[in-house]
Design an enzyme around this catalytic site. Structure first.
Site, PDB file in Angstrom:
ATOM      1  N   ASP A 111      -4.484  41.700   6.933  1.00 33.82           N
ATOM      2  CA  ASP A 111      -4.400  42.190   5.558  1.00 33.82           C
ATOM      3  C   ASP A 111      -3.271  43.202   5.361  1.00 33.82           C
ATOM      4  OD1 ASP A 111      -6.383  40.538   4.550  1.00 33.82           O
ATOM      5  OD2 ASP A 111      -7.983  41.890   5.171  1.00 33.82           O
ATOM      6  N   ARG A 129      -5.356  38.833  -1.446  1.00 36.91           N
ATOM      7  CA  ARG A 129      -4.406  39.938  -1.251  1.00 36.91           C
ATOM      8  C   ARG A 129      -3.213  39.881  -2.195  1.00 36.91           C
ATOM      9  NH1 ARG A 129      -8.875  41.159   0.521  1.00 36.91           N
ATOM     10  NH2 ARG A 129      -9.117  42.326   2.441  1.00 36.91           N
ATOM     11  N   ASP A 183     -13.486  53.429   4.211  1.00 33.45           N
ATOM     12  CA  ASP A 183     -12.091  53.675   4.579  1.00 33.45           C
ATOM     13  C   ASP A 183     -11.218  54.046   3.390  1.00 33.45           C
ATOM     14  OD1 ASP A 183     -12.562  53.286   7.241  1.00 33.45           O
ATOM     15  OD2 ASP A 183     -12.023  51.159   7.221  1.00 33.45           O
ATOM     16  N   SER A 236     -18.029  43.946   9.132  1.00 33.83           N
ATOM     17  CA  SER A 236     -16.945  44.151   8.179  1.00 33.83           C
ATOM     18  C   SER A 236     -16.919  42.899   7.312  1.00 33.83           C
ATOM     19  CB  SER A 236     -15.622  44.313   8.933  1.00 33.83           C
ATOM     20  OG  SER A 236     -14.559  44.108   8.033  1.00 33.83           O
TER      21      SER A 236
END
Ligand code: ARG
Length: 407
Positions: free
Chosen positions: A127, A98, A14, A178
């Site tokens: 996220d 994050r 991605d 994932s």
């Protein structure tokens, strides 16, 4: 001049596609930032290969930042003092990384005079929230772009797109899982696990495969809440976490399988492996049982879940989270001592001992043997007064519970 964007780059499909897509669709220049929060430990790919992929996709540059110690000393350490487990279970693996990434993203945006940052998240997860709210907290002037929310490509479309632009990806059209990983553990989603009834397959686990069937006993030492040594050998927090992941993980300890509430209103089935995080938090919390005064301890327990929710919800940089940090930190001054943990395959962990120079545990008060120092007679008046309200209530109103005196 073209607008310049700094992209949080992972090297996956991605974010690789995002580089070229933003160049083509939005006419921007892209600088990639790859933040190492410990995901390198299990990876079979070097950062050089990942950097080369970013350049092949069209990035001006791909900066690699080593944030492993920062992740440990600031983010994991804070999660330890808050015994942070979202919904009582998940130790915030992805949620903790994050804000570290955001901090470096903003830093690099300033260095490269960019006016926007970007991430590769879809619209369905937590996220995106963490990237965007975090960026706005640190740099309200920066725009945040989320190409994966705009492009409307399926996974197969993205693979075709990468092929068309000669971006050397390793992903296939059928990606099964994932996975997001860092020092604090691994989050595994998708595939067979999208059915909450299905037993998770063994295949995606890497940290918690049983390779040691012998029991493992170790002593974890804390200093003002921070784990500082294993078996009396001083070690940096990042190394301590890595060592715990391997030693505890090898006995199969550290798996979680849960249905959790995402910030965006979706329930999702998630599987995690985080042996170090779960063992360290359990040990820390046990040491607190020994040293925290009762009211502080009980109030802290209430605030821990709030702290965890805030961090899960992307509020690492926020006024309430900072105020709670101040409370948490104040409670940690005496959380110093040793905890003995015992791991037994497959996946069992028990805490079998704890000690602290600041223990509030008092042998003389606790014992029932001759060393007893407790003033038993003092309890008589204390208990009478403590129960006075209930006694009065029973006499006047609580008739239905009362047994009449025998005549
Ligand atoms: N559900 C977890 C969280 O929100 C894990 C997310 C993992 N992220 C990912 N891109 N696979 O923190």
């Amino acid at each position: 001049m073209a607008k310049r964007v700094v992209l949080a780059y992972s090297g996956g499909l991605d974010t690789s596609v995002a580089v070229r897509w933003m160049i083509e669709e939005w006419g921007v220049e892209v600088v990639c930032v790859l933040v190492n929060v410990g995901q390198d430990a299990e990876s079979s790919e070097s950062f050089e290969d990942i950097q080369a992929r970013a350049i092949a996709a069209g990035a001006l540059e791909c900066v690699v930042v080593d944030a492993r110690d920062e992740m440990a000393d600031e983010f994991c350490a804070n999660a330890i003092y808050a015994n942070a487990r979202y919904e009582g279970k998940y130790p915030l693996v992805s949620a903790l990384s994050r804000p570290v990434i955001v901090r470096h993203l903003v830093d690099q945006a300033r260095k490269f005079s960019a006016t926007a940052v970007a991430h590769g998240c879809t619209g369905k997860g937590n996220d995106q929230v963490r990237f965007e709210v975090g960026t706005h907290a640190l740099a309200p002037d920066l725009e945040v772009l989320a190409p994966a929310r705009n492009w409307g490509m399926t996974r197969a479309d993205s693979v075709d797109f990468a092929e068309k632009w000669d971006i050397p990806i390793r992903a296939s059209k059928e990606k099964i899982y994932s996975i997001d990983e860092n020092l604090w553990g691994r989050a595994i989603e998708c595939g067979a696990m999208e059915d909450p009834w299905a037993t998770p397959p063994e295949e995606p686990y890497t940290l918690t495969r049983v390779t040691n069937v012998e029991p493992v006993e170790l002593v974890l030492s804390f200093k003002a809440c921070v784990p500082v040594a294993i078996d009396n050998v001083p070690i940096s927090l990042a190394d301590l976490i890595r060592q715990m992941n391997h030693r505890a993980g090898a006995t199969g300890f550290g798996r979680l399988d849960m249905v959790e509430n995402r910030r965006v209103g979706i329930k999702s089935r998630e599987v995690y492996e985080c042996p170090a995080a779960l063992a360290i938090i359990a040990a820390h919390s046990d040491l607190e049982d020994l040293v925290l005064e009762r009211d502080v301890h009980h109030e802290k327990a209430r605030l821990e879940s709030r702290w965890s929710e805030l961090v899960y919800d992307g509020m690492w940089f926020s006024p309430l989270k900072e105020a709670l940090d101040a409370f948490m930190l104040d409670t940690q001054r005496f959380v110093t001592g040793d905890v003995r943990l015992r791991f037994e395959a497959p996946g069992l962990m028990r805490i079998v001992g704890r000690r602290s120079p600041h223990a509030l545990y008092d042998y003389g008060l606790a014992t029932y043997d001759a060393a007893d120092t407790f003033q038993h007679a003092d309890s008589e008046g204390y208990v009478k007064i403590y129960g006075l309200g209930v006694k009065t209530w029973a006499a006047r109103q609580g008739a239905k519970h009362a047994t009449p005196p025998s005549t």
